[in-house]
Scaffold this active site. Sequence first.
Site, PDB file in Angstrom:
ATOM      1  N   THR A  39       0.800  -1.229   0.000  1.00 26.96           N
ATOM      2  CA  THR A  39       0.000   0.000   0.000  1.00 26.96           C
ATOM      3  C   THR A  39       0.832   1.278   0.000  1.00 26.96           C
ATOM      4  O   THR A  39       0.467   2.270  -0.620  1.00 26.96           O
ATOM      5  CB  THR A  39      -0.922  -0.017   1.245  1.00 26.96           C
ATOM      6  OG1 THR A  39      -1.748  -1.164   1.154  1.00 26.96           O
ATOM      7  CG2 THR A  39      -1.798   1.210   1.323  1.00 26.96           C
ATOM      8  N   ASP A  71       1.522  -7.135  -4.199  1.00 27.45           N
ATOM      9  CA  ASP A  71       0.796  -7.088  -2.937  1.00 27.45           C
ATOM     10  C   ASP A  71       1.477  -8.161  -2.098  1.00 27.45           C
ATOM     11  O   ASP A  71       1.724  -9.268  -2.591  1.00 27.45           O
ATOM     12  CB  ASP A  71      -0.676  -7.450  -3.202  1.00 27.45           C
ATOM     13  CG  ASP A  71      -1.530  -7.349  -1.948  1.00 27.45           C
ATOM     14  OD1 ASP A  71      -2.477  -6.562  -1.966  1.00 27.45           O
ATOM     15  OD2 ASP A  71      -1.257  -8.082  -0.970  1.00 27.45           O
ATOM     16  N   SER A  72       1.775  -7.868  -0.847  1.00 30.84           N
ATOM     17  CA  SER A  72       2.606  -8.813  -0.093  1.00 30.84           C
ATOM     18  C   SER A  72       1.904 -10.136   0.190  1.00 30.84           C
ATOM     19  O   SER A  72       2.546 -11.084   0.647  1.00 30.84           O
ATOM     20  CB  SER A  72       3.128  -8.181   1.188  1.00 30.84           C
ATOM     21  OG  SER A  72       2.144  -8.141   2.186  1.00 30.84           O
ATOM     22  N   SER A  73       0.623 -10.222  -0.077  1.00 28.33           N
ATOM     23  CA  SER A  73      -0.041 -11.529   0.069  1.00 28.33           C
ATOM     24  C   SER A  73       0.504 -12.513  -0.964  1.00 28.33           C
ATOM     25  O   SER A  73       0.293 -13.716  -0.853  1.00 28.33           O
ATOM     26  CB  SER A  73      -1.553 -11.386  -0.131  1.00 28.33           C
ATOM     27  OG  SER A  73      -2.021 -10.360   0.700  1.00 28.33           O
ATOM     28  N   THR A 133       2.007  -4.696   4.337  1.00 22.54           N
ATOM     29  CA  THR A 133       1.957  -5.039   5.764  1.00 22.54           C
ATOM     30  C   THR A 133       1.511  -6.480   6.011  1.00 22.54           C
ATOM     31  O   THR A 133       1.841  -7.063   7.038  1.00 22.54           O
ATOM     32  CB  THR A 133       0.991  -4.094   6.513  1.00 22.54           C
ATOM     33  OG1 THR A 133      -0.300  -4.177   5.909  1.00 22.54           O
ATOM     34  CG2 THR A 133       1.484  -2.666   6.482  1.00 22.54           C
ATOM     35  N   ASP A 134       0.748  -7.030   5.063  1.00 25.58           N
ATOM     36  CA  ASP A 134       0.120  -8.325   5.346  1.00 25.58           C
ATOM     37  C   ASP A 134       1.117  -9.427   5.722  1.00 25.58           C
ATOM     38  O   ASP A 134       0.845 -10.226   6.612  1.00 25.58           O
ATOM     39  CB  ASP A 134      -0.717  -8.793   4.142  1.00 25.58           C
ATOM     40  CG  ASP A 134      -1.964  -7.923   3.966  1.00 25.58           C
ATOM     41  OD1 ASP A 134      -2.305  -7.178   4.911  1.00 25.58           O
ATOM     42  OD2 ASP A 134      -2.602  -7.998   2.894  1.00 25.58           O
ATOM     43  N   THR A 165       2.506 -21.465  20.785  1.00 24.48           N
ATOM     44  CA  THR A 165       1.174 -21.179  21.324  1.00 24.48           C
ATOM     45  C   THR A 165       0.348 -20.283  20.399  1.00 24.48           C
ATOM     46  O   THR A 165       0.887 -19.417  19.706  1.00 24.48           O
ATOM     47  CB  THR A 165       1.244 -20.536  22.727  1.00 24.48           C
ATOM     48  OG1 THR A 165      -0.087 -20.180  23.135  1.00 24.48           O
ATOM     49  CG2 THR A 165       2.108 -19.294  22.768  1.00 24.48           C
ATOM     50  N   GLN A 166      -0.964 -20.500  20.437  1.00 22.59           N
ATOM     51  CA  GLN A 166      -1.879 -19.616  19.685  1.00 22.59           C
ATOM     52  C   GLN A 166      -2.018 -18.266  20.368  1.00 22.59           C
ATOM     53  O   GLN A 166      -2.532 -17.315  19.780  1.00 22.59           O
ATOM     54  CB  GLN A 166      -3.273 -20.252  19.611  1.00 22.59           C
ATOM     55  CG  GLN A 166      -3.323 -21.517  18.808  1.00 22.59           C
ATOM     56  CD  GLN A 166      -4.710 -22.163  18.814  1.00 22.59           C
ATOM     57  OE1 GLN A 166      -5.696 -21.548  19.191  1.00 22.59           O
ATOM     58  NE2 GLN A 166      -4.771 -23.401  18.375  1.00 22.59           N
ATOM     59  N   CYS A 167      -1.614 -18.191  21.647  1.00 24.48           N
ATOM     60  CA  CYS A 167      -1.740 -16.906  22.365  1.00 24.48           C
ATOM     61  C   CYS A 167      -0.809 -15.878  21.744  1.00 24.48           C
ATOM     62  O   CYS A 167       0.292 -16.206  21.310  1.00 24.48           O
ATOM     63  CB  CYS A 167      -1.358 -17.066  23.833  1.00 24.48           C
ATOM     64  SG  CYS A 167      -2.475 -18.106  24.749  1.00 24.48           S
TER      65      CYS A 167
HETATM   66  N1  ASP Z   1      -2.400  -6.025   0.913  1.00 24.27           N
HETATM   67  C1  ASP Z   1      -1.376  -5.044   1.159  1.00 24.27           C
HETATM   68  C2  ASP Z   1      -0.045  -5.767   1.177  1.00 24.27           C
HETATM   69  O1  ASP Z   1       0.276  -6.418   2.123  1.00 24.27           O
HETATM   70  C3  ASP Z   1      -1.638  -4.344   2.419  1.00 24.27           C
HETATM   71  C4  ASP Z   1      -0.616  -3.340   2.819  1.00 24.27           C
HETATM   72  O2  ASP Z   1       0.357  -3.059   2.172  1.00 24.27           O
HETATM   73  O3  ASP Z   1      -0.803  -2.774   3.885  1.00 24.27           O
HETATM   74  O4  ASP Z   1       0.669  -5.679   0.208  1.00 24.27           O
END
Ligand code: ASP
Length: 348
Positions: A17, A61-63, A93-94, A282-284
């Site tokens: 983003t 996109d980092s996904s 960020t993802d 842990t999931q915590c």
């Molecule tokens: N979907 C975006 C990514 O991870 C979200 C972001 O950048 O905040 O590339």
Amino acid sequence: MTGNKKAALLLIYTGGTIGMKKDIGEGTLKPFDFSQIAEQVPEIRQFSVDIKTHTFDPLIDSSDVEPSMWQKIATLIRDSYDLYDGFIVLHGTDTMAYSASALSFMLGNLGKPVIFTGSQLPVGVPRTDGKENLISAVEIASAKDSAGRPMVPEVCVYFNSQLMRGNRSVKVNSEEFSAFRSPNYPPLAQAGITIKYNKEYIMKAPEAGTPLQVDTELDTRVSILKLHPGITREVVRHILCGRESRAVIIETYGAGNAPTKEWFTDIVSEAAGMGKILVNVTQCLSGSVDMSIYATGKALQKAGVINGYDSTTESCLAKLFHLMGKTADNEKVKELMGKNLKGEISIF
Ligand code: ASP
């Protein structure tokens, strides 16, 4: 860099983003050319820094991030290491916590800052968090101590006024500006009117002249089994005993607990008997695994599951990729998983 010499930074733009701007005609977000960064963020001209940029093609996109991207970033840092005082990786960020974790293991003897940052809103929109994140990342990546050594010689995530160790960070919020946290390790720095460094928590740089050691080999045969009430024998068996995995991260409850049903422990023992590396995380969000507290944890330990301590899942995955890429010996991997290699776990 000491004296009046300008610090030199390499800004590596991978996508996400932060680097989007609104195409007025189409009304959609599109990546902009980061070589024009000073136009978008003119504030960085006020720093005494020389910034060169490297833009990945394609921007993602980092996904869509894959370990091959981590290998490219690591190789780029290796090849340009001597030319720069620090590196900034602009990243979506993802999956930023995964990438920062991976780079922390891949870059050995790191003596310079590698700061990951990004934003929740594109840098070109009025309320963006991207400008502050980028400007502070530039200041941190070029910061030196009184002896002229880099202030933060490690892989970090900078987000919303906090500098966190990369392999301790997790994305915790999909819409607020404070999107990241480091639940099990204190922040390395806090940005307010000034940037306050928590020196006692920052890694020490290797001896001057120690060469950077970059390990790009990764073995990605890792699966994650997230426990939940109602999970079936078939699913557990498929994930734990499937041929496709050399290691499985078991995301357990609380302090590392799992169901005590016989079929469950039998499958865990079967997977351990196949030589698989089984790690208990842990999931915590905060806290550590301690398999000695409850009978349910003890059963896992007895079956051959190793302790992931207070590791994040992101960091555990990256550490396994890295260690398995270095050796075919699963016993060696298990031994090293129990060691604190890059400040990723706390062992008391
Ligand atoms: N979907 C975006 C990514 O991870 C979200 C972001 O950048 O905040 O590339």
